[in-house]
Design an enzyme around this catalytic site. Structure first.
Site, short mmCIF file in Angstrom:
data_model
loop_
_atom_site.label_atom_id
_atom_site.label_comp_id
_atom_site.label_asym_id
_atom_site.label_seq_id
_atom_site.Cartn_x
_atom_site.Cartn_y
_atom_site.Cartn_z
N HIS A 167 0.81 -1.23 0.00
CA HIS A 167 0.00 0.00 0.00
C HIS A 167 0.83 1.27 0.00
CE1 HIS A 167 1.06 -0.06 4.28
NE2 HIS A 167 0.85 1.23 4.25
C1 UD1 Z 1 -2.09 5.84 5.30
C2 UD1 Z 1 -0.83 6.45 5.90
C3 UD1 Z 1 0.30 5.44 5.84
C4 UD1 Z 1 -0.10 4.14 6.49
C5 UD1 Z 1 -1.39 3.63 5.88
C6 UD1 Z 1 -1.87 2.42 6.62
C7 UD1 Z 1 -0.51 8.87 5.61
C8 UD1 Z 1 0.24 9.91 4.86
N1 UD1 Z 1 -0.39 7.62 5.14
O1 UD1 Z 1 -1.83 5.58 3.93
O2 UD1 Z 1 1.43 5.96 6.54
O3 UD1 Z 1 0.92 3.20 6.29
O4 UD1 Z 1 -2.41 4.65 5.99
O5 UD1 Z 1 -2.76 1.65 5.89
O6 UD1 Z 1 -1.18 9.19 6.56
N2 UD1 Z 1 -9.28 4.65 1.13
C9 UD1 Z 1 -10.48 4.02 1.05
N3 UD1 Z 1 -11.03 3.54 2.19
C10 UD1 Z 1 -10.45 3.65 3.40
C11 UD1 Z 1 -9.22 4.30 3.48
C12 UD1 Z 1 -8.64 4.80 2.34
O7 UD1 Z 1 -11.05 3.88 -0.02
O8 UD1 Z 1 -11.02 3.18 4.41
C13 UD1 Z 1 -8.68 5.17 -0.10
C14 UD1 Z 1 -9.05 6.60 -0.38
O9 UD1 Z 1 -9.28 6.74 -1.75
C15 UD1 Z 1 -7.80 7.39 -0.07
C16 UD1 Z 1 -6.70 6.36 -0.36
O10 UD1 Z 1 -7.27 5.09 -0.01
O11 UD1 Z 1 -7.67 8.53 -0.84
C17 UD1 Z 1 -5.45 6.55 0.47
O12 UD1 Z 1 -5.80 6.67 1.85
P1 UD1 Z 1 -4.91 7.58 2.81
O13 UD1 Z 1 -5.44 7.50 4.19
O14 UD1 Z 1 -4.72 8.93 2.22
O15 UD1 Z 1 -3.48 6.92 2.74
P2 UD1 Z 1 -3.02 5.41 2.89
O16 UD1 Z 1 -2.37 5.00 1.62
O17 UD1 Z 1 -4.11 4.58 3.42
N1 UDP Z 2 -3.66 -5.58 8.77
C1 UDP Z 2 -4.91 -6.14 8.94
N2 UDP Z 2 -5.59 -6.52 7.82
C2 UDP Z 2 -5.09 -6.40 6.57
C3 UDP Z 2 -3.79 -5.85 6.42
C4 UDP Z 2 -3.10 -5.43 7.54
O1 UDP Z 2 -5.39 -6.27 10.07
O2 UDP Z 2 -5.78 -6.77 5.61
C5 UDP Z 2 -2.91 -5.13 9.97
C6 UDP Z 2 -1.55 -5.75 10.14
O3 UDP Z 2 -1.65 -6.99 10.79
C7 UDP Z 2 -0.83 -4.69 10.96
C8 UDP Z 2 -1.44 -3.39 10.48
O4 UDP Z 2 -2.66 -3.75 9.83
O5 UDP Z 2 -1.14 -4.84 12.34
C9 UDP Z 2 -0.52 -2.73 9.51
O6 UDP Z 2 -1.17 -1.68 8.90
P1 UDP Z 2 -0.77 -1.15 7.45
O7 UDP Z 2 0.03 -2.15 6.73
O8 UDP Z 2 -2.02 -0.65 6.84
O9 UDP Z 2 0.08 0.16 7.82
P2 UDP Z 2 1.60 0.41 8.22
O10 UDP Z 2 1.96 -0.47 9.36
O11 UDP Z 2 2.45 0.20 7.01
O12 UDP Z 2 1.61 1.87 8.58
#
Ligand code: UD1
Ligand code: UDP
Length: 364
Positions: free
Chosen positions: A209
């Site tokens: 991601h």
């Molecule tokens: C965010 C964090 C990242 C973290 C990740 C965990 C920042 C800058 N990034 O990245 O550090 O590792 O979360 O997963 O804060 N979206 C959905 N549904 C949701 C959530 C997101 O559709 O429930 C889509 C939206 O289109 C959104 C895109 O995902 O624009 C990205 O979501 P965003 O929260 O901006 O960043 P992540 O890539 O999730």
């Molecule tokens: N995770 C989860 N379901 C998923 C993918 C990840 O519960 O489908 C959990 C994973 O076990 C870990 C956390 O989400 O505890 C990690 O989050 P993510 O990878 O979104 O973010 P990051 O740690 O890179 O910020």
């Protein structure tokens, strides 16, 4: 006895997992009372609600409903809305986690109102300032009063940046607490591995991601080519993050991804079970790299750098910049045959207790 009000800010999936054991400890600390604010950054039920239900986290007292848009727009709206909550609630401390936009917005809002900040998972550095997370964590650390570090390396990073040693507290990693605590529930958990059509010990788990991977098409293509090639030897299970899904669709790579065992994002208990029984894990997630080690499963990290350098040094993780599919596939196969050193990293699984007691003392 009057308890001290603290406000905890969360918004993204990994923060729900980190907050679960810590909030539990705060609830047990008579001197503390927690108000939980969800910024809304992650909002799909399988990215948010599932964790509150499964992990017994209190319903947020506020959900600000802010998500999507550019980094600046998202962070700015959060800053304004969190400030309003802080003005209304007047907490004695604000608690933030990790390095997301929700973290930075919470820290900025609190610092402008002179409310002390506690930062959990402090001191991590990738030394790549093009990552939004690197900016978020540096700025948060530099305006925090209590910096809870998960490793000694993180402490050293902070000292190198001139942060006062008196503010730094080694806690160990709260994600280890969560993993230990919720792994106990796995025995009674339905067998998600067989339901996914997989055999325990005979599949690779993958999550992707990270913005630098999803939003650069050559990297996204190399990753999914590599995983598709690997899938010809061993099934690859990939819970698909919404960011990755929308990028795959936008650049026409979904057909490649569909060659894998794709599933929607899963709850934490399913994820722990999938991790525990994987032959290897291929990821760009921060949390999943560590959970691979907690479960003693070899890991390949598809990034140019990692904050969790001790996993590389001890042989639990290998860093593979995702530029070529063939290399990704070969490294995953090699990882499956490897084991890391027998070491104890990230503390003893009592980080949450430490956090709650240090905050309690700080406010007394
Ligand atoms: C965010 C964090 C990242 C973290 C990740 C965990 C920042 C800058 N990034 O990245 O550090 O590792 O979360 O997963 O804060 N979206 C959905 N549904 C949701 C959530 C997101 O559709 O429930 C889509 C939206 O289109 C959104 C895109 O995902 O624009 C990205 O979501 P965003 O929260 O901006 O960043 P992540 O890539 O999730
Ligand atoms: N995770 C989860 N379901 C998923 C993918 C990840 O519960 O489908 C959990 C994973 O076990 C870990 C956390 O989400 O505890 C990690 O989050 P993510 O990878 O979104 O973010 P990051 O740690 O890179 O910020």
């Amino acid at each position: 006895m009057n308890s001290d009000k603290i406000i905890t800010i969360v918004g993204a999936r990994p923060q729900f997992i980190k907050v679960a054991p810590v909030s539990n400890q705060i609830r047990r600390t008579t001197g503390l009372r927690e108000i939980l604010v969800h910024t809304g950054q992650h909002y799909d039920s399988n990215m948010s609600a599932v964790f509150f239900e499964e992990l017994g986290i209190n319903k947020p007292d506020y959900n600000l409903g802010i998500s999507g848009g550019s980094h600046g727009a998202m962070t700015g709206q959060m800053l304004e809305n969190i400030e309003a909550v802080l003005l209304q609630e007047k907490p004695r401390m604000v608690l933030v986690y990790g390095d997301t936009n929700s973290t930075l917005a919470g820290a900025l809002a609190a610092s402008k109102l002179h409310i002390p900040i506690a930062h959990i998972e402090s001191g991590l550095r990738s030394f790549n300032k093009r990552m939004p997370e690197e900016i978020n964590r540096i700025l948060t650390d530099h305006c925090s009063s209590l910096l809870f570090v998960p490793t000694n390396g993180a402490r050293e990073n902070l000292l190198r940046e001139g942060i006062d040693e008196a503010k730094i507290v080694y806690s160990g990693d709260v994600m280890f607490d969560a993993c230990l605590q919720f792994s106990k529930a796995l025995k009674e958990h339905p067998d998600c591995i067989r339901r996914a059509g997989l055999e325990p010990g005979h599949y690779v788990l993958s999550t992707i991601h990270r913005q630098e991977n999803t939003d650069q098409e050559p990297r996204l293509q190399a990753i999914f080519e590599g995983l598709a090639k690997l899938n010809k030897t061993i099934p690859v299970l990939l819970p698909l993050h919404p960011r990755t899904k929308s990028r795959l669709e936008a650049v026409g790579l979904m057909d490649l991804a569909l060659q894998l065992n794709l599933v929607d994002p899963v709850g934490y208990l399913d994820m722990l079970a999938f991790e525990k029984h994987a032959s290897a894990i291929v990821t760009d997630s921060g949390g999943v790299q560590k959970e691979a080690y907690f479960n003693k499963v070899p890991c390949v990290t598809l990034r140019d750098e990692t904050e969790w350098v001790e996993l590389i040094d001890t042989g639990w993780n290998r860093l593979v910049p995702p530029t070529e599919g063939n290399v990704i596939c070969q490294e995953a196969l090699a990882a499956m045959r490897s084991k890391g050193q027998d070491v104890t990293l990230y503390g003893g699984g009592k980080a949450s207790q430490k956090v709650a007691s240090v905050i309690d003392q700080f406010l007394t």
